[in-house]
Design an enzyme around this catalytic site. Structure first.
Site, mmCIF file in Angstrom:
data_model
loop_
_atom_site.group_PDB
_atom_site.id
_atom_site.type_symbol
_atom_site.label_atom_id
_atom_site.label_comp_id
_atom_site.label_asym_id
_atom_site.label_seq_id
_atom_site.Cartn_x
_atom_site.Cartn_y
_atom_site.Cartn_z
ATOM 1 N N ASP A 28 0.837 -1.203 0.000
ATOM 2 C CA ASP A 28 0.000 0.000 0.000
ATOM 3 C C ASP A 28 0.873 1.255 0.000
ATOM 4 O OD1 ASP A 28 -2.099 1.795 0.285
ATOM 5 O OD2 ASP A 28 -2.450 1.348 2.387
ATOM 6 N N HIS A 219 -7.700 -0.204 9.349
ATOM 7 C CA HIS A 219 -6.731 0.408 8.432
ATOM 8 C C HIS A 219 -7.041 1.905 8.390
ATOM 9 C CE1 HIS A 219 -4.166 -0.018 4.655
ATOM 10 N NE2 HIS A 219 -4.608 1.217 4.556
ATOM 11 N N HIS A 221 -6.147 6.008 8.088
ATOM 12 C CA HIS A 221 -5.282 6.992 7.437
ATOM 13 C C HIS A 221 -5.244 8.261 8.282
ATOM 14 C CE1 HIS A 221 -5.409 5.196 3.096
ATOM 15 N NE2 HIS A 221 -4.841 4.408 3.965
ATOM 16 N N CYS A 252 3.040 10.376 1.991
ATOM 17 C CA CYS A 252 4.006 11.471 1.961
ATOM 18 C C CYS A 252 3.299 12.824 1.823
ATOM 19 C CB CYS A 252 4.956 11.281 0.803
ATOM 20 S SG CYS A 252 6.120 12.626 0.641
ATOM 21 N N ASN A 261 -1.294 7.024 5.053
ATOM 22 C CA ASN A 261 -1.194 5.796 5.843
ATOM 23 C C ASN A 261 -0.633 6.085 7.231
ATOM 24 O OD1 ASN A 261 -2.093 3.618 4.224
ATOM 25 N ND2 ASN A 261 -0.226 3.722 2.986
#
Ligand code: MG
Length: 313
Positions: A28, A219, A221, A252, A261
């Site tokens: 990912d 999961h 973010h 990033c 992430n």
């Protein structure tokens, strides 16, 4: 902070004693980085992640190279990892992807479903039900081959086209994936809009609908700075599988495609401070992300990587 670069351990009540981190940086993370990393560097990255104590490292994706050129070397990469004593899940989008993965000996598979029609259309070019119909034989065949299957569900907490996502819509997709034989789920906050109350509400609803906590991974973010708060809420609910990306790869802040992430180091810092066992050596993990950041030519967006690597200098 103690002198050895670790947080002081102060446990909180009623949290899990141990958490399994599902490391997604090599898949990912790298698929969302602009630069394509050479195969040997990916293999060394995964090797170093395993050396840092991560036990589930999603290695790559057997998606068509046209869609994800960053991971077009799956066939070359996977065989380089054969000696590693860790779980190496791979993403498969369809039957062709599964065939490629099984032929290389992969037995830990992941499929990628959507909770919303808009994202299913945009990402998979199918309706939700059409995509589930594609996954059904894939999951069954992987199970028949003795495999372990993870079902990702994206857009569980919000969708850029549809806005709020009804909880029952998420539950329907989760139950369909479990019915076909998925061993675990990963609830994705793909656009990072979840907040802790929302997380608790979804987890409770899933339990009510027959989805047990022990098959649920999360999961998150960090797009809006909520990933660790949401993680803490999930821990309070009893979730023990948490996805994270070493060094915050794929998130990033300098890239337009930032997905945010959750950085594995930021997660490990919090879990270690809570006295929750992860098996991860934070110093080795930070060193790995500093090494990878050098390959990518820019600093890691992880706060913990930056704090600990500045300390070393
Ligand atoms: Mg992600």
């Amino acid at each position: 902070m103690s002198a050895d670069g670790l947080p002081m351990v102060v446990p909180a009540q009623d949290l899990p004693a141990r958490v399994r981190i599902h490391e997604v940086g090599a898949r990912d993370g790298l698929q969302n980085e602009k630069m394509t990393v050479p195969t040997e560097v990916k293999a060394e990255f995964i090797r170093r992640l395993a050396g840092a104590g991560l036990t589930t490292i999603e290695a790559t994706s057997f998606v068509h190279p046209k869609w994800v050129p960053q991971l077009a070397d799956a066939e070359q990469l996977f065989p380089l990892l054969g000696d590693l004593d860790v779980e190496l899940p791979v993403l498969v989008p369809n039957q062709r992807g599964l065939d490629r993965a099984l032929a290389l000996g992969a037995r830990r598979i992941a499929v990628f479903a959507s909770a919303t029609e808009s994202f299913a259309k945009a990402n998979l070019n199918r309706t939700v039900d059409e995509s589930l119909a594609v996954f059904d034989p894939v999951v069954r065949q992987a199970k028949d081959a003795g495999g372990h299957v993870r079902g990702y569900v994206s857009m569980c907490f919000g969708d850029p086209w549809e806005g709020a996502v009804p909880l029952h819509q998420v539950a329907r997709v989760c139950k369909a994936l479990l019915d076909m034989g998925c061993d675990e789920l990963s609830l994705g906050d793909t656009i990072g809009v979840a907040t802790p109350g929302h997380v608790l509400e979804l987890l409770s609803l899933l339990n009510e609908e027959g989805v047990p906590t022990n098959v649920i991974g999360v999961h998150f973010h960090d797009t809006y700075g909520q990933a660790l708060a949401n993680t803490y809420a999930a821990l309070e609910h009893g979730v023990t599988t948490i996805d994270a990306s070493a060094g915050g790869l794929g998130g990033c802040p300098y890239a337009k495609s930032a997905t945010g992430n959750l950085a594995t180091e930021d997660l490990v810092w919090m879990l270690q401070g809570l006295g929750i066992d992860t098996g991860v050596d934070l110093g080795r993990l930070v060193a790995t992300s500093v090494w990878m950041a050098a390959h990518l030519g820019r600093p890691s967006p992880s706060r913990t990587v930056r704090a600990l690597s500045h300390k070393e200098q």
